[in-house]
Motif scaffolding. Structure first.
Motif, short mmCIF file in Angstrom:
data_model
loop_
_atom_site.label_atom_id
_atom_site.label_comp_id
_atom_site.label_asym_id
_atom_site.label_seq_id
_atom_site.Cartn_x
_atom_site.Cartn_y
_atom_site.Cartn_z
N ASP A 153 0.83 -1.21 0.00
CA ASP A 153 0.00 0.00 0.00
C ASP A 153 0.86 1.26 0.00
O ASP A 153 0.58 2.22 -0.73
CB ASP A 153 -0.93 0.01 1.21
N ALA A 189 -6.60 -14.20 1.52
CA ALA A 189 -7.48 -13.07 1.24
C ALA A 189 -6.70 -11.77 1.41
O ALA A 189 -6.05 -11.55 2.44
CB ALA A 189 -8.67 -13.09 2.18
N PRO A 191 -6.68 -7.30 0.66
CA PRO A 191 -7.46 -6.12 0.26
C PRO A 191 -7.36 -5.90 -1.24
O PRO A 191 -6.40 -6.37 -1.88
CB PRO A 191 -6.79 -4.98 1.04
N PRO A 192 -8.30 -5.19 -1.83
CA PRO A 192 -8.35 -5.07 -3.29
C PRO A 192 -7.05 -4.56 -3.93
O PRO A 192 -6.63 -5.08 -4.97
CB PRO A 192 -9.50 -4.09 -3.53
N ARG A 193 -6.42 -3.56 -3.33
CA ARG A 193 -5.23 -2.99 -3.96
C ARG A 193 -4.07 -3.99 -3.93
O ARG A 193 -3.35 -4.14 -4.93
CB ARG A 193 -4.84 -1.70 -3.25
N ALA A 195 -4.40 -7.21 -3.77
CA ALA A 195 -4.77 -8.29 -4.69
C ALA A 195 -4.48 -7.91 -6.14
O ALA A 195 -4.02 -8.74 -6.94
CB ALA A 195 -6.25 -8.63 -4.51
N ALA A 196 -4.73 -6.64 -6.48
CA ALA A 196 -4.44 -6.19 -7.84
C ALA A 196 -2.93 -6.23 -8.12
O ALA A 196 -2.50 -6.62 -9.21
CB ALA A 196 -4.98 -4.78 -8.05
N TYR A 197 -2.13 -5.84 -7.12
CA TYR A 197 -0.68 -5.91 -7.30
C TYR A 197 -0.23 -7.37 -7.44
O TYR A 197 0.60 -7.69 -8.30
CB TYR A 197 0.05 -5.25 -6.14
N ASP A 199 -1.87 -9.80 -8.70
CA ASP A 199 -2.22 -10.24 -10.05
C ASP A 199 -1.31 -9.63 -11.10
O ASP A 199 -0.97 -10.28 -12.10
CB ASP A 199 -3.68 -9.91 -10.33
#
Length: 228
Positions: A153, A189, A191-193, A195-197, A199
């Protein structure tokens, strides 16, 4: 596997010795660093029946001797030592950030990965071919995961992504890439940010190339089943 040589440089024979592509996070880091630096190199893979390789893979070796880079008369082992050597040898490759403050930040979080997160390493060993849905992560590893998410983050806030230090991957991304594979393997699991990194790293062409090679690797290290 042969990396791309920087233009205009004299070709010097180089060999990177690694162990398992499927299990060895340090081998992955070393290979990524060599490719990102633009080094022209051959990859030598130790057999899973080799005692040194097996000890490293099973976390029994007191000193990680792979990855090991031989570049002409120079022999370097330890992932960060390889990174610093290549940054000095091929400065135009630019796999460290551009200014001094960013380089210091990059080295700091890379060093944190190099020497820390022991609970995560032991509880979630790298295994690219495995998938463990609903895997139970114990408290020690949870603290490591929380710290890694904080690092993600912070870097994405400062440098705007999609990689940790901006638009192109650097040393820090190579150091944290194996963790991204662990997050997928153990269905962690995020957090979205974060998880995007994760991927972004998993779809990085160099990571796709490594994973494809790992998929074809003979599974010779049966004792690793004891880690799960």
């Amino acid at each position: 596997m042969i990396g791309d040589a920087p233009r205009g440089r004299t070709m010097t024979a180089a060999t990177l010795t690694i162990s398992s592509r499927n299990y060895s996070s340090w081998s992955l880091r070393g290979w990524l660093i060599c490719r990102m630096a633009g080094l022209d190199f051959q990859t030598e893979v130790l057999s899973g029946t080799d005692a040194t390789s097996r000890a490293e893979l099973l976390h029994l070796s007191p000193s990680f001797l792979v990855p090991r880079l031989r570049h002409g008369d120079v022999v370097v082992w330890d992932t960060l030592a390889i990174a610093e050597y290549l940054a000095e040898t091929f400065p135009a490759a630019g796999f460290l950030p551009g200014n001094a403050a960013e380089r210091a930040h990059c080295r700091s979080i890379s060093g944190e990965m190099h020497s820390g997160f022991v609970n995560l390493r032991s509880a979630l060993p790298m295994n690219l071919r495995a998938f463990h849905p609903d895997f139970r992560v114990f408290n020690g590893a949870k603290a490591d995961i929380e710290r890694i998410v904080t690092i993600f983050d912070d870097c994405l806030d400062r440098y705007d992504g999609p990689y940790l230090f901006g638009a192109r991957p650097c040393l820090a991304d190579a150091m944290y890439a194996p963790v991204c594979t662990r997050f997928r393997t153990y269905d962690v699991a995020l957090p979205p940010r974060a998880a995007a990194y994760r991927d972004t790293i998993l779809h990085w062409p160099l990571m796709v190339e490594w994973a494809e090679a790992a998929a074809d690797e003979p599974d010779e290290i049966e004792e690793l089943e004891m880690e799960f």
